[in-house]
Design a protein around this motif. Sequence first.
Motif, short mmCIF file in Angstrom:
data_model
loop_
_atom_site.label_atom_id
_atom_site.label_comp_id
_atom_site.label_asym_id
_atom_site.label_seq_id
_atom_site.Cartn_x
_atom_site.Cartn_y
_atom_site.Cartn_z
N VAL A 71 130.49 -28.91 -80.24
CA VAL A 71 129.11 -29.41 -80.36
C VAL A 71 128.73 -29.70 -81.81
O VAL A 71 127.62 -30.13 -82.08
CB VAL A 71 128.07 -28.44 -79.74
CG1 VAL A 71 128.29 -28.30 -78.26
CG2 VAL A 71 128.05 -27.12 -80.45
N ASP A 73 128.68 -32.05 -84.41
CA ASP A 73 128.83 -33.49 -84.62
C ASP A 73 128.00 -33.85 -85.85
O ASP A 73 126.77 -33.79 -85.82
CB ASP A 73 128.31 -34.24 -83.39
CG ASP A 73 128.40 -35.75 -83.53
OD1 ASP A 73 128.87 -36.25 -84.57
OD2 ASP A 73 127.98 -36.43 -82.58
N GLU A 75 127.12 -36.49 -86.91
CA GLU A 75 126.21 -37.59 -86.62
C GLU A 75 124.97 -37.12 -85.86
O GLU A 75 124.00 -37.87 -85.75
CB GLU A 75 126.94 -38.66 -85.79
CG GLU A 75 128.17 -39.23 -86.44
CD GLU A 75 127.85 -40.03 -87.69
OE1 GLU A 75 126.85 -40.77 -87.70
OE2 GLU A 75 128.60 -39.90 -88.67
N ASP A 76 125.02 -35.90 -85.30
CA ASP A 76 123.89 -35.42 -84.48
C ASP A 76 123.56 -33.96 -84.80
O ASP A 76 123.59 -33.08 -83.95
CB ASP A 76 124.23 -35.57 -82.99
CG ASP A 76 122.98 -35.48 -82.12
OD1 ASP A 76 121.86 -35.37 -82.67
OD2 ASP A 76 123.14 -35.52 -80.88
N VAL A 77 123.21 -33.71 -86.05
CA VAL A 77 122.85 -32.38 -86.50
C VAL A 77 121.56 -31.92 -85.81
O VAL A 77 121.37 -30.73 -85.53
CB VAL A 77 122.69 -32.35 -88.04
CG1 VAL A 77 122.19 -31.00 -88.52
CG2 VAL A 77 124.01 -32.69 -88.70
N GLU A 78 120.69 -32.86 -85.50
CA GLU A 78 119.42 -32.53 -84.85
C GLU A 78 119.64 -31.87 -83.49
O GLU A 78 118.97 -30.90 -83.15
CB GLU A 78 118.58 -33.80 -84.69
CG GLU A 78 117.17 -33.50 -84.19
CD GLU A 78 116.32 -34.77 -84.14
OE1 GLU A 78 115.39 -34.76 -83.33
OE2 GLU A 78 116.59 -35.73 -84.88
N MET A 79 120.61 -32.36 -82.72
CA MET A 79 120.89 -31.75 -81.42
C MET A 79 121.37 -30.32 -81.59
O MET A 79 120.95 -29.42 -80.87
CB MET A 79 121.94 -32.55 -80.64
CG MET A 79 122.16 -31.97 -79.25
SD MET A 79 123.82 -31.97 -78.54
CE MET A 79 124.96 -31.73 -79.83
N LEU A 80 122.21 -30.08 -82.57
CA LEU A 80 122.71 -28.73 -82.83
C LEU A 80 121.55 -27.80 -83.22
O LEU A 80 121.46 -26.68 -82.74
CB LEU A 80 123.78 -28.75 -83.92
CG LEU A 80 124.41 -27.41 -84.28
CD1 LEU A 80 125.03 -26.75 -83.05
CD2 LEU A 80 125.46 -27.62 -85.37
N SER A 81 120.67 -28.29 -84.05
CA SER A 81 119.49 -27.51 -84.44
C SER A 81 118.64 -27.16 -83.22
O SER A 81 118.17 -26.03 -83.08
CB SER A 81 118.62 -28.28 -85.44
OG SER A 81 119.30 -28.49 -86.63
N ASP A 82 118.47 -28.13 -82.32
CA ASP A 82 117.69 -27.90 -81.11
C ASP A 82 118.35 -26.83 -80.23
O ASP A 82 117.66 -25.98 -79.66
CB ASP A 82 117.52 -29.19 -80.31
CG ASP A 82 116.59 -30.18 -80.98
OD1 ASP A 82 115.84 -29.77 -81.91
OD2 ASP A 82 116.60 -31.37 -80.60
#
Length: 116
Positions: A71, A73, A75-82
């Motif tokens: 998980v 990525d 390119e998608d640090v925001e999703m990991l933070s969420d």
Amino acid sequence: MKARLPKGYGSGGAANIQQLARQAQKIQDEMGNVEKELEEKEYPATAGGGAVKVVVTGKMELKSVEISPEVVDPEDVEMLSDLIMAAANEALRSAADEKEERMTKISGGLSIPGFI
């Protein structure tokens, strides 16, 4: 006209107050013991189907965060933070809910300032 108290009231007022004070002290001691027990307990929670796992303590402190490599990525640090926030908030909710439930059980649902 003189007011009458129900049978058993009016005599032994000081004894009743002392008994009430002892009961209050017992409740307070019991709540302190439960609070100490809960502070040492750990509450795990996951998000993203187990991709992120967090553990919080009963002191409402974040103890650990585990992140599955798949998980991460860039390119998608925001999703990991969420995912981290969701897991942490769930663990904190679990800890708070258990504390409220156990304290309410001890106090019999009374909300006495300074006790809870």
